[in-house]
Design a protein around this motif. Structure first.
Motif, short mmCIF file in Angstrom:
data_model
loop_
_atom_site.label_atom_id
_atom_site.label_comp_id
_atom_site.label_asym_id
_atom_site.label_seq_id
_atom_site.Cartn_x
_atom_site.Cartn_y
_atom_site.Cartn_z
N ALA A 119 34.19 32.34 36.21
CA ALA A 119 34.86 32.79 37.43
C ALA A 119 34.56 31.86 38.60
N TRP A 120 35.38 31.98 39.61
CA TRP A 120 35.16 31.32 40.90
C TRP A 120 35.06 32.39 41.98
N PHE A 121 34.09 32.20 42.85
CA PHE A 121 33.92 33.01 44.05
C PHE A 121 33.87 32.05 45.24
N ARG A 122 34.00 32.59 46.44
CA ARG A 122 33.87 31.77 47.63
C ARG A 122 33.21 32.56 48.74
N GLN A 123 32.60 31.82 49.66
CA GLN A 123 31.93 32.44 50.80
C GLN A 123 32.23 31.63 52.04
N GLY A 124 33.02 32.21 52.93
CA GLY A 124 33.33 31.56 54.19
C GLY A 124 32.28 31.85 55.24
N PRO A 125 32.31 31.14 56.35
CA PRO A 125 31.32 31.33 57.42
C PRO A 125 31.27 32.78 57.89
N GLY A 126 30.10 33.37 57.83
CA GLY A 126 29.92 34.74 58.29
C GLY A 126 30.48 35.81 57.39
N ASN A 127 30.96 35.41 56.21
CA ASN A 127 31.57 36.37 55.29
C ASN A 127 30.71 36.58 54.06
N GLU A 128 30.97 37.67 53.38
CA GLU A 128 30.31 37.90 52.10
C GLU A 128 31.02 37.08 51.02
N ARG A 129 30.31 36.85 49.94
CA ARG A 129 30.91 36.14 48.82
C ARG A 129 32.00 37.01 48.20
N GLU A 130 33.14 36.39 47.94
CA GLU A 130 34.26 37.16 47.42
C GLU A 130 34.86 36.52 46.18
N PHE A 131 35.45 37.36 45.36
CA PHE A 131 36.08 36.92 44.11
C PHE A 131 37.34 36.12 44.41
N VAL A 132 37.53 35.05 43.61
CA VAL A 132 38.74 34.25 43.71
C VAL A 132 39.55 34.32 42.42
N ALA A 133 38.88 34.01 41.30
CA ALA A 133 39.60 33.95 40.03
C ALA A 133 38.62 34.01 38.88
N ALA A 134 39.13 34.45 37.72
CA ALA A 134 38.30 34.51 36.52
C ALA A 134 39.16 34.30 35.29
N VAL A 135 38.53 33.77 34.25
CA VAL A 135 39.18 33.65 32.95
C VAL A 135 38.21 34.20 31.91
N ARG A 136 38.70 35.14 31.15
CA ARG A 136 37.84 35.81 30.17
C ARG A 136 37.68 34.96 28.93
N GLY A 137 36.45 34.93 28.42
CA GLY A 137 36.18 34.12 27.26
C GLY A 137 36.83 34.65 26.00
N SER A 138 36.84 35.97 25.86
CA SER A 138 37.32 36.58 24.62
C SER A 138 38.82 36.49 24.46
N THR A 139 39.55 36.55 25.56
CA THR A 139 41.01 36.61 25.49
C THR A 139 41.71 35.46 26.21
N LEU A 140 40.97 34.72 27.02
CA LEU A 140 41.52 33.65 27.87
C LEU A 140 42.53 34.18 28.89
N THR A 141 42.52 35.48 29.13
CA THR A 141 43.38 36.02 30.18
C THR A 141 42.78 35.67 31.54
N THR A 142 43.65 35.50 32.51
CA THR A 142 43.21 35.10 33.84
C THR A 142 43.45 36.22 34.85
N HIS A 143 42.62 36.21 35.86
CA HIS A 143 42.70 37.21 36.93
C HIS A 143 42.54 36.48 38.26
N LEU A 144 43.34 36.84 39.24
CA LEU A 144 43.31 36.18 40.53
C LEU A 144 43.23 37.21 41.65
N ALA A 145 42.53 36.86 42.71
CA ALA A 145 42.53 37.69 43.91
C ALA A 145 43.93 37.67 44.52
N ASP A 146 44.31 38.76 45.13
CA ASP A 146 45.65 38.85 45.73
C ASP A 146 45.88 37.74 46.75
N SER A 147 44.84 37.34 47.44
CA SER A 147 44.98 36.34 48.51
C SER A 147 45.33 34.94 47.99
#
Length: 126
Positions: free
Chosen positions: A34-62
């Motif tokens: 997965a990828w996460f990101r943390q902007g100045p003054g913000n909490e770390r947030e989810f960006v995207a992930a790819v599952r190992g078992s299925t290779l399905t991908t998931h993305l943050a709405d943003s």
């Protein structure tokens, strides 16, 4: 597993970057990456992930429609985040993460990932 992120930099709004995350061992179907990101003054947030078992991908709405996550390395020990149409609000330190045990319901949770890379800075100028 150790993770090494790279590919960050400074880009103008509307530009593109590709981040890479290399794992120290074959992750294959055992790990969700997965990828996460943390902007100045913000909490770390989810960006995207790819599952190992299925290779399905998931993305943050943003980032849907702009970012793509993939695992194209034959040994499946590298994950990529292709970022297009970048916006100033995408400015953040981007981290890659890995987990062998994360469930679908916890995929977007920072706490679900045991392994983290060092982070790579992405700066988008307006």
């Amino acid at each position: 597993v150790q993770l090494q992120a790279s590919g960050g930099g400074l880009v103008q709004a509307g530009g593109s970057l590709r981040l890479s995350c290399a794992a120290s061992e074959r992750t294959g179907s055992r790990y969700t990456m997965a990828w996460f990101r943390q902007g100045p003054g913000n909490e770390r947030e989810f960006v995207a992930a790819v599952r190992g078992s299925t290779l399905t991908t998931h993305l943050a709405d943003s980032v849907k429609g702009r970012f793509t996550i993939s695992r194209t390395n034959a040994a499946q020990n590298t994950v990529y985040l292709q970022m297009n149409s970048l916006k100033p609000e995408d400015t953040a330190v981007h981290y890659c993460a890995a987990s062998r045990t994360v469930t679908l319901s916890a995929l977007r949770s920072v706490a679900a990932y045991a392994y983290w890379g060092q982070g790579t800075q992405v700066t988008v100028s307006s």
